[in-house]
Design an enzyme around this catalytic site. Structure first.
Site, PDB file in Angstrom:
ATOM      1  N   ARG A   1       0.981  -1.225   0.028  1.00 57.94           N
ATOM      2  CA  ARG A   1      -0.096  -0.085   0.027  1.00 57.94           C
ATOM      3  C   ARG A   1       0.849   1.270   0.071  1.00 57.94           C
ATOM      4  O   ARG A   1       2.073   1.331  -0.109  1.00 57.94           O
ATOM      5  CB  ARG A   1      -1.192   0.039   1.281  1.00 57.94           C
ATOM      6  CG  ARG A   1      -0.626  -0.674   2.363  1.00 57.94           C
ATOM      7  CD  ARG A   1       0.544  -0.224   3.186  1.00 57.94           C
ATOM      8  NE  ARG A   1       0.241   1.168   3.416  1.00 57.94           N
ATOM      9  CZ  ARG A   1       1.155   1.943   3.597  1.00 57.94           C
ATOM     10  NH1 ARG A   1       2.386   1.547   3.730  1.00 57.94           N
ATOM     11  NH2 ARG A   1       1.005   3.346   4.029  1.00 57.94           N
ATOM     12  N   GLY A   2       0.320   2.400   0.117  1.00 60.80           N
ATOM     13  CA  GLY A   2       1.062   3.771  -0.157  1.00 60.80           C
ATOM     14  C   GLY A   2       1.167   3.925  -1.527  1.00 60.80           C
ATOM     15  O   GLY A   2       1.529   2.813  -2.475  1.00 60.80           O
ATOM     16  N   ALA A   3       1.214   5.145  -2.120  1.00 61.09           N
ATOM     17  CA  ALA A   3       0.868   5.691  -3.675  1.00 61.09           C
ATOM     18  C   ALA A   3       2.081   5.098  -4.336  1.00 61.09           C
ATOM     19  O   ALA A   3       1.931   4.533  -5.396  1.00 61.09           O
ATOM     20  CB  ALA A   3       0.476   6.895  -3.640  1.00 61.09           C
TER      21      ALA A   3
ATOM     22  N   ARG B   1      -7.132  -0.112  -7.012  1.00 61.81           N
ATOM     23  CA  ARG B   1      -7.656   0.750  -5.892  1.00 61.81           C
ATOM     24  C   ARG B   1      -7.666   2.106  -6.686  1.00 61.81           C
ATOM     25  O   ARG B   1      -7.092   2.436  -7.669  1.00 61.81           O
ATOM     26  CB  ARG B   1      -6.446   0.942  -4.940  1.00 61.81           C
ATOM     27  CG  ARG B   1      -6.444  -0.291  -3.884  1.00 61.81           C
ATOM     28  CD  ARG B   1      -5.483   0.160  -2.609  1.00 61.81           C
ATOM     29  NE  ARG B   1      -6.115   0.850  -1.749  1.00 61.81           N
ATOM     30  CZ  ARG B   1      -5.615   1.141  -0.750  1.00 61.81           C
ATOM     31  NH1 ARG B   1      -4.141   1.046  -0.550  1.00 61.81           N
ATOM     32  NH2 ARG B   1      -6.147   1.980   0.140  1.00 61.81           N
TER      33      ARG B   1
ATOM     34  N   GLN C   1      -2.008   2.091   9.971  1.00 66.53           N
ATOM     35  CA  GLN C   1      -0.664   2.236   9.210  1.00 66.53           C
ATOM     36  C   GLN C   1       0.348   3.222  10.109  1.00 66.53           C
ATOM     37  O   GLN C   1       1.637   3.007   9.946  1.00 66.53           O
ATOM     38  CB  GLN C   1      -0.840   2.694   7.811  1.00 66.53           C
ATOM     39  CG  GLN C   1      -1.748   2.020   6.795  1.00 66.53           C
ATOM     40  CD  GLN C   1      -3.071   2.238   6.900  1.00 66.53           C
ATOM     41  OE1 GLN C   1      -3.676   2.554   7.920  1.00 66.53           O
ATOM     42  NE2 GLN C   1      -3.753   2.213   5.860  1.00 66.53           N
TER      43      GLN C   1
ATOM     44  N   ASP D   1      -2.022  10.802  -2.091  1.00 64.08           N
ATOM     45  CA  ASP D   1      -2.033   9.546  -3.019  1.00 64.08           C
ATOM     46  C   ASP D   1      -2.623  10.143  -4.250  1.00 64.08           C
ATOM     47  O   ASP D   1      -2.522   9.525  -5.326  1.00 64.08           O
ATOM     48  CB  ASP D   1      -3.415   8.527  -2.629  1.00 64.08           C
ATOM     49  CG  ASP D   1      -3.117   7.432  -1.586  1.00 64.08           C
ATOM     50  OD1 ASP D   1      -2.446   7.718  -0.471  1.00 64.08           O
ATOM     51  OD2 ASP D   1      -2.796   6.320  -2.172  1.00 64.08           O
TER      52      ASP D   1
ATOM     53  N   ASN E   1      -5.336  11.998   0.946  1.00 65.40           N
ATOM     54  CA  ASN E   1      -4.582  11.209   1.916  1.00 65.40           C
ATOM     55  C   ASN E   1      -5.341  10.750   2.765  1.00 65.40           C
ATOM     56  O   ASN E   1      -6.776  10.804   2.797  1.00 65.40           O
ATOM     57  CB  ASN E   1      -3.537  12.275   2.427  1.00 65.40           C
ATOM     58  CG  ASN E   1      -2.310  11.370   2.886  1.00 65.40           C
ATOM     59  OD1 ASN E   1      -2.041  10.357   2.398  1.00 65.40           O
ATOM     60  ND2 ASN E   1      -2.102  11.580   4.232  1.00 65.40           N
TER      61      ASN E   1
HETATM   62  O1  MRU Z   1      -4.259   3.174   2.264  1.00 57.33           O
HETATM   63  P1  MRU Z   1      -2.851   3.084   2.487  1.00 57.33           P
HETATM   64  O2  MRU Z   1      -2.201   2.672   3.202  1.00 57.33           O
HETATM   65  O3  MRU Z   1      -2.444   2.843   0.923  1.00 57.33           O
HETATM   66  O4  MRU Z   1      -2.796   4.892   2.421  1.00 57.33           O
HETATM   67  C1  MRU Z   1      -1.631   5.415   2.240  1.00 57.33           C
HETATM   68  C2  MRU Z   1      -1.504   6.849   2.715  1.00 57.33           C
HETATM   69  O5  MRU Z   1      -2.556   7.374   2.659  1.00 57.33           O
HETATM   70  C3  MRU Z   1      -0.029   7.504   2.464  1.00 57.33           C
HETATM   71  O6  MRU Z   1      -0.180   8.644   3.275  1.00 57.33           O
HETATM   72  C4  MRU Z   1      -0.064   8.029   1.013  1.00 57.33           C
HETATM   73  O7  MRU Z   1      -0.161   6.798   0.043  1.00 57.33           O
HETATM   74  C5  MRU Z   1       1.258   8.541   0.788  1.00 57.33           C
HETATM   75  S1  MRU Z   1       2.600   7.106   0.629  1.00 57.33           S
HETATM   76  C6  MRU Z   1       4.038   8.045   0.567  1.00 57.33           C
END
Ligand code: MRU
Length: 367
Positions: free
Chosen positions: A53-55, A94, A207, A248, A258
């Site tokens: 996960r994470g963009a 996603r 997270q 994201d 975010n």
């Molecule tokens: O649902 P997630 O865990 O994928 O969400 C991630 C976030 O909200 C992060 O802050 C975002 O992707 C930035 S990652 C560098």
């Protein structure tokens, strides 16, 4: 990044050049499990179910997903159509992180520009690897630029500890190396600047308390986990010097999506005159939309992620139900913080205002 002295990334291509390896982030910090992805459907599942996960990491995983589609289908009859169908399913894994679409399109475009099948597969592999390294370089540079902001606060405080608040995990686990929001913190710490991080737990999937706290701890960075609702309180009491979060998807006009709860942190920061920065690589800008609130798709996930909380009990990962069995729940995964609440963007090219003018000064080719 180093974990217990070993170099580690959340994703890598195996030596056999056919299997993608990932850390299953659903189990961290209590279990360390590596999972093999052998098909595009494996990558779709890993993204949907948030093994990764994470963009930026969603983007890198998707890039490898396109490579696996090329590897699986291009030698079959109607191979190109099958590959495109698999990539379309991947694009829908996603909805919020724009890095997913960016990476899929980039790898497909490069691969399908070749005529020969072997060349297409090899091009997809090289393009996925190069996206991985591109994000590593981006995050490293975000660290260098963002560190200047932390250093300036440290000087103003005559070297006293700089307190940074962050939400969710925008660390190396979300990005490959360094992270986005955490990169300036790692760079500052490695330079000897005193930093302490307030880590929002980030319900429902935690997270912050599971992943950001684990990462920071492994790097030796002082941090304190707080409930999501404590952010305003610590800000009111002078315990936060700056907020840095990831995103994201950001519009070129400065709105950012975010992890749910980010907007409330931005409001509290504004009310307390605390700088609120968003750290992001160029792959997280959506150059096609200008109104984040209207146009950024916000993911809603399984309500059971809200109803149940996971943790370690008697040495085993367990899920427990919190609300009454029959209460309804709603799981909004992201929110949008409007540009007016964002002090600035920290990008690989430098820091800019969260405005169309500021963004396009750094990325003039997007004008
Ligand atoms: O649902 P997630 O865990 O994928 O969400 C991630 C976030 O909200 C992060 O802050 C975002 O992707 C930035 S990652 C560098």
């Amino acid at each position: 990044m180093k974990v217990d002295g070993k170099d580690l990334r959340p994703i890598w291509l195996d030596e056999n050049l056919e299997t993608v390896k990932i850390i299953d982030q659903r189990k961290l910090p209590h279990e360390f499990v590596i999972v093999d992805l052998k098909t595009t459907d494996d990558t779709i599942l890993a993204i949907k179910e948030m093994y990764v996960r994470g963009a930026p990491l969603i983007g890198v995983t998707a890039a490898y997903g396109v490579f696996l589609a090329a590897l699986t289908f291009l030698n079959q009859p109607d191979g190109e159509e099958k590959m495109i169908a698999a990539c379309n399913r991947l694009r829908a894994a996603r909805p919020t992180a724009v890095n997913l679409l960016w990476a899929v399109d980039q790898v497909m475009k490069s691969a399908l520009a070749r005529d020969d099948i072997a060349d297409r597969i090899e091009t997809a592999r090289r393009e996925a690897l190069s996206i991985e390294e591109f994000e590593v370089e981006n995050c490293k540079n975000i660290g260098l630029h963002g560190c200047e902001l932390i250093e300036a606060i440290s000087k103003k405080k005559s070297g006293e500890t700089v307190n940074v608040l962050t939400h969710c995990n925008a660390g190396w686990l979300a990005c490959v190396e360094y992270g986005t929001a955490t990169a300036p913190i790692y760079t500052a710490f490695d330079k000897g600047i005193n930093v302490h991080v307030w880590v929002d737990e980030t319900r429902p999937l935690n997270q912050g308390s599971r992943l950001t706290a684990w990462e920071l701890g492994k790097h030796g960075i002082a941090h304190t986990v707080i409930t999501d609702n404590a952010g305003g309180h610590v800000m009111q009491h002078g315990k936060v010097d700056m907020v840095i979060v990831g995103t994201d998807r950001a519009t070129y006009t400065g709105d950012v999506a975010n992890k749910i709860g980010t907007y409330l942190k931005a409001l509290a920061a504004k009310d307390n005159n605390i700088p609120f920065y968003v750290a992001l690589p160029s792959s997280t800008f959506d150059w096609n939309i200008s109104d984040g609130l209207k146009d950024i798709p916000i993911e809603t996930r399984d309500p059971d992620e809200v109803r149940y909380v996971q943790g370690l009990h008697d040495g085993e990962l367990k899920s427990v139900l919190v609300p009454p069995e029959n209460s309804g729940a709603m799981n909004f995964a992201f929110d949008v913080t409007p540009a007016r609440l964002v002090t600035g963007f920290i990008t690989e090219r430098g820091v800019c205002k969260a405005t169309e003018k500021g963004v396009k000064q750094l990325f003039p080719e997007k004008r």
